[in-house]
Write an enzyme that holds these catalytic residues in place. Structure first.
Site, PDB file in Angstrom:
ATOM      1  N   SER A  15       0.830  -1.205   0.000  1.00 24.09           N
ATOM      2  CA  SER A  15       0.000   0.000   0.000  1.00 24.09           C
ATOM      3  C   SER A  15       0.861   1.251   0.000  1.00 24.09           C
ATOM      4  CB  SER A  15      -0.967   0.004   1.191  1.00 24.09           C
ATOM      5  OG  SER A  15      -0.290   0.154   2.418  1.00 24.09           O
ATOM      6  N   ASP A  16       1.993   1.218   0.680  1.00 22.08           N
ATOM      7  CA  ASP A  16       2.933   2.340   0.628  1.00 22.08           C
ATOM      8  C   ASP A  16       3.456   2.542  -0.782  1.00 22.08           C
ATOM      9  OD1 ASP A  16       3.253   3.506   3.252  1.00 22.08           O
ATOM     10  OD2 ASP A  16       4.154   1.633   3.882  1.00 22.08           O
ATOM     11  N   ALA A  17       3.958   1.462  -1.377  1.00 23.44           N
ATOM     12  CA  ALA A  17       4.575   1.567  -2.689  1.00 23.44           C
ATOM     13  C   ALA A  17       3.564   1.997  -3.748  1.00 23.44           C
ATOM     14  CB  ALA A  17       5.197   0.222  -3.075  1.00 23.44           C
TER      15      ALA A  17
END
Length: 424
Positions: free
Chosen positions: A179-181
């Protein structure tokens, strides 16, 4: 050859992964990305484990030259300024910088930038053409906008963990913080779109990126809400429920993945497995039947793969043009010729030693035919560009910068001993 975003100035207020991922891509396309961190605390990853230094990679600092590996990867191609946005003087300096910038991006919690006086409205007042990107866990609107979130929470919140893993098993997150990437990629895309819109209209705008929105938009192409009606368990392991076979299979010496997404793939797979006896089986040639009876199909494929070495399986299926791959370990991935030929495995450089480390980072993933892309410089020493940027972008005199440094509003050069003490 000029890079696509050459001349674009990005003020980067982000920390950890999602925001730095977005600005890493912008830097790779040629933007001048100026990292802005608090002089008192700095970038939280710059001197945090795991470290990379003269003695290798470790969880403990073994020398003054050890730096955080995450920072060395994520800050490539960027410049570093230490500026206290909580002070009136620091905020004034930042507004001067924003007046000449193209993009500002933060991943503060919702509302923090406005409370600091550096939100979109404040910046648009001094630069109507500014593109301001806010990247948060759940977005800048909605009832949950103020909740704090990291990747693990977002994967759980949008249901990705509930559908990851084997049927009957516990919820599992993906092996990397997706989700960060993914949010970083969406933020970079949103910024590029807003810059194009500004070029066409002259108008800046705010871009609101939610980690949850981004992850959900990609995972929900799969009809998870229909699985119960289809009689399928939510967790499918490595399968894709639209195809059969489509899975990971044990070989004699490892694992291999293969899949038949078309009738031609299925026919070719039967040939490669020397199971042409099934070519006239009406049930086996009905995709819907194979999906509903996937265990029987997997048993046939497994019987073939388990008797063979991974390399033999891959060679046979490549010859038959059946999609497949060995399940590579990370060590094997680092040596995979395809990635190296495309410049996707590059050394991590430590600016405190001036040398490459015993660790690698990803290269720039987008290749342009009419423009260069990539990271022209390693991660900077914290505060290495404060003097230069405040003179050129904020228009401050050396005397004014010296005065602000004496008050702790800015820091003009890295102080490794202090940073080591803070990290201890």
């Amino acid at each position: 050859m000029q890079k696509i975003l050459s001349g674009t100035i990005v003020l980067d207020l982000t920390r950890f992964f999602s925001g730095p991922q977005a600005t890493l891509f912008l830097a790779g396309m040629g933007a001048q990305v100026v990292k802005i961190d608090d002089p008192a605390t700095g970038d939280p990853t710059a001197f945090s484990p795991p470290y990379a230094g003269p003695g290798g990679v470790s969880f403990q600092r073994t020398s003054d030259a050890d730096m955080g590996l995450a920072y060395l990867k994520r800050a490539r191609g960027k410049q570093s300024v230490m500026l206290d946005l909580k002070s009136d003087a620091g905020r004034e300096v930042f507004l001067r910088m924003a007046a000449g910038a193209d993009v500002v991006i933060d991943n503060f919690s919702a509302g923090v930038a406005d409370r600091l006086g550096v939100g979109y409205d404040a910046l648009a007042a001094v630069n109507p053409g500014i593109v301001y990107c806010s990247l948060t866990g759940y977005g800048s609107t909605g009832s949950d906008r103020h909740l704090k979130a990291y990747d693990l929470m977002v994967q759980a919140a949008v249901g990705l963990m509930s559908v990851t893993g084997e049927a009957g098993g516990p919820p599992v997150k993906t092996g990397s913080p997706l989700s960060d990437a993914i949010a970083g990629v969406f933020a970079a895309s949103g910024i590029l779109a807003a810059l194009l819109h500004r070029q066409r209209t002259g108008c800046g705008q705010a871009v609101d990126i939610s980690m949850a929105d981004c992850l959900f938009s990609l995972m929900f192409d799969e009809p998870f809400d229909c699985y119960e009606q289809l009689g399928l368990p939510q967790r499918q392991g490595s399968r894709i429920m639209r195809f059969s076979p489509f899975n990971v299979y044990r070989s004699r010496d490892g694992w291999v993945v293969l899949g038949a997404a078309t009738a031609a793939d299925w026919t070719a797979l039967l040939g490669a497995m020397d199971r042409r006896d099934l070519a006239d089986d009406t049930r086996m040639n009905d995709l819907g039947w194979r999906i509903a009876h996937n265990a029987q199909v997997d048993a046939i494929v497994s019987a073939w793969t388990e008797a063979r070495a991974t390399l033999d399986i891959v060679q046979a299926l490549h010859a038959a043009k059946v999609p497949c791959s060995p399940v590579r370990s990370i060590d094997e991935v680092m040596q995979w010729r395809q990635l190296r030929e495309r410049g996707m495995v590059v050394p991590v450089h430590n600016p405190m030693t001036g040398t490459d480390m015993a660790a690698s980072a990803p290269g720039f993933p987008i290749k342009f035919s009419a423009g260069q892309a990539g990271y022209d410089a390693p991660a900077p020493l914290p505060g290495a560009h404060t003097q230069e940027i405040l003179e050129t972008l904020a228009g401050l005199s050396p005397q004014r910068i010296e005065e602000l440094a004496a008050r702790g509003v800015v820091r003009c050069a890295p102080q490794a001993a202090e940073l080591q003490h803070k990290s201890g």
